[in-house]
Design an enzyme around this catalytic site. Sequence first.
Site, PDB file in Angstrom:
ATOM      1  N   ASP A  84       0.807  -1.226   0.046  1.00 31.13           N
ATOM      2  CA  ASP A  84      -0.172   0.016  -0.008  1.00 31.13           C
ATOM      3  C   ASP A  84       1.069   1.193  -0.121  1.00 31.13           C
ATOM      4  O   ASP A  84       1.345   1.495   1.004  1.00 31.13           O
ATOM      5  CB  ASP A  84      -0.874   0.062   1.179  1.00 31.13           C
ATOM      6  CG  ASP A  84      -1.977  -0.946   1.276  1.00 31.13           C
ATOM      7  OD1 ASP A  84      -2.060  -1.902   0.367  1.00 31.13           O
ATOM      8  OD2 ASP A  84      -3.188  -0.880   1.999  1.00 31.13           O
ATOM      9  N   LYS A 146      -7.013   3.259  -3.003  1.00 33.85           N
ATOM     10  CA  LYS A 146      -7.484   3.226  -1.582  1.00 33.85           C
ATOM     11  C   LYS A 146      -7.700   4.805  -0.949  1.00 33.85           C
ATOM     12  O   LYS A 146      -6.976   5.568  -1.315  1.00 33.85           O
ATOM     13  CB  LYS A 146      -6.422   2.385  -0.855  1.00 33.85           C
ATOM     14  CG  LYS A 146      -6.595   2.305   0.809  1.00 33.85           C
ATOM     15  CD  LYS A 146      -5.313   1.484   1.358  1.00 33.85           C
ATOM     16  CE  LYS A 146      -5.245   1.671   2.883  1.00 33.85           C
ATOM     17  NZ  LYS A 146      -4.035   1.082   3.351  1.00 33.85           N
ATOM     18  N   LYS A 175     -10.088  -0.104  -2.088  1.00 26.26           N
ATOM     19  CA  LYS A 175      -9.718  -0.345  -0.922  1.00 26.26           C
ATOM     20  C   LYS A 175     -10.233   0.726   0.008  1.00 26.26           C
ATOM     21  O   LYS A 175      -9.823   1.859  -0.088  1.00 26.26           O
ATOM     22  CB  LYS A 175      -8.442  -0.784  -0.428  1.00 26.26           C
ATOM     23  CG  LYS A 175      -8.357  -1.033   1.011  1.00 26.26           C
ATOM     24  CD  LYS A 175      -6.742  -1.714   1.426  1.00 26.26           C
ATOM     25  CE  LYS A 175      -6.226  -1.703   2.669  1.00 26.26           C
ATOM     26  NZ  LYS A 175      -5.049  -2.366   2.703  1.00 26.26           N
TER      27      LYS A 175
END
Lengths: 212, 212
Positions: A84, A146, A175
Site C-alpha cells: 500500500d 485506496k 480499498k
Amino acid sequence: MIDHAQLKASATQVDIDQLCQQAIDFGFRNVCVNPAWTTYCSKRLDGTPVGICPVVGFPLGANTARIKVEEAREAVKNGAAELDIVINIGALRSGFTEFVEREIAAVVQAVRGVPVKVILETGDLDDDQKVKGCIAAADAGAAFVKTSTGYGRTGASLEDIALMHRTVGDRMGIKAAGGIRSFSTAYAMIEAGATRLGTSAGARILDELDAA
Amino acid sequence: MIDHAQLKASATQVDIDQLCQQAIDFGFRNVCVNPAWTTYCSKRLDGTPVGICPVVGFPLGANTARIKVEEAREAVKNGAAELDIVINIGALRSGFTEFVEREIAAVVQAVRGVPVKVILETGDLDDDQKVKGCIAAADAGAAFVKTSTGYGRTGASLEDIALMHRTVGDRMGIKAAGGIRSFSTAYAMIEAGATRLGTSAGARILDELDAA
C-alpha cells in the site's frame, strides 16, 4: 476481503504478535504493517495463508520517488505479498499529476507482479484531485486505489468510494480504509463499491457478523 | 534558534515557497520539510543563510534502518544542512534499545559531519524509555535530541525538556517541537533547557517578541 492493520508508531512486538495471531484465527487476507515489521511478520506467518502488506511512503507520501521505490523493493524482498503506497499528496495538490503518475509507475515496475494499492488520502483532496489520483493510479498499472491512511483528516466515506468506483469502474480494486470499525460501516462500503477493507477492527466486525 | 517547519502531507509548492520566504525574511536557522521538497528548497534558498533540515523516517519512525540510512544520504546529497530522524518508537517500547542505538549510529555515520537530531516522540514513551532514547542518541553520536514530530499524541512539554536536559546535560542540543505557537511557550522551553525550537509559528512568535 480484510487487511488487518496495525500501523501505529507505538506498536510493540507484542502488538504485532497479536495482529498476526488474529489474522490467522479469523482468516484475514493480509496483515498491514509498517515496513520495520515485515521481516518479523514473514517469519511469524510462514506456512499460513495470511499475506503481508507493508505500507510505503506512509503516512505522508512526501518522501522522494527513489526512496519509495527502494522501500517497495525491500518490502518485497522481506516477504510482502502486496503493497500500500501513499501518493505524493502535495504534488497532486500542486497540479503535478504527471509526476504523481510517474512515481506510482516506478513503484509498480520495481515490484512487477506484486499488487500495488495506491492511497490517495482523500481527506486532503477535492473531487477533481481524487479523480486525477484514481486515473494516475490506473494508468500507472496499480491494482487498487485506496481512500485513506487512517492518519489524515478523514477516513473512508461512502461518497469517496462511489466516486472512485465511478472513475475506475471494474478496472481496479477499491480499498476502503480509515474509520471502519463496525459491520454496518464495512457492509455499506462494500455496497458502495469497495472490494477490500483496511481496518484494525476486523475481529470485532466478524464477531458482529456472527452475532447477526 | 528556530527551525521553521512545514511538514503537512498536503503542503503545496505555494506553501513551501511561503515557508522559504518567511525563513529568509525572519532569519530562521532552517526550513524543516518533508524529503520530497529538499531539492526544491535547495534551489529556492541558494545564496541565502537559511539551511534545509529534511526529516527522515517521518513521522512514524517505523521503516527499516536501511531505508532511513538511504533517506538520510539522499537528503544530504540534495542539500540538507541538518537532519531530523525519528527513532523506531515501537522497538524502543519493545525493549530493543540496542537496535535503536545501532539504527541512529548508522544514520549518523552515513552523513558524517551533518548534525543529526533524534526525535523521540515523547508522547509515546514513559520516562524510563525517554531516558533510554536520550542515551541511545548520545552514544550513537547524534547532535540533538528532539521531543516530538507534531503528529503524535502530545507535543513538547516542559517536563520532557527538563528530563532530557538532566539526561544529556550539555553534551547535546535539545530541540523542542510540537505545539509551540506562542512566545511565552517558546521562552519557557528555552528556560527549561531547549537550545532549538521547531515550530510552524515562528513568524508569530517573533512578532510577539517585537511587540513585547
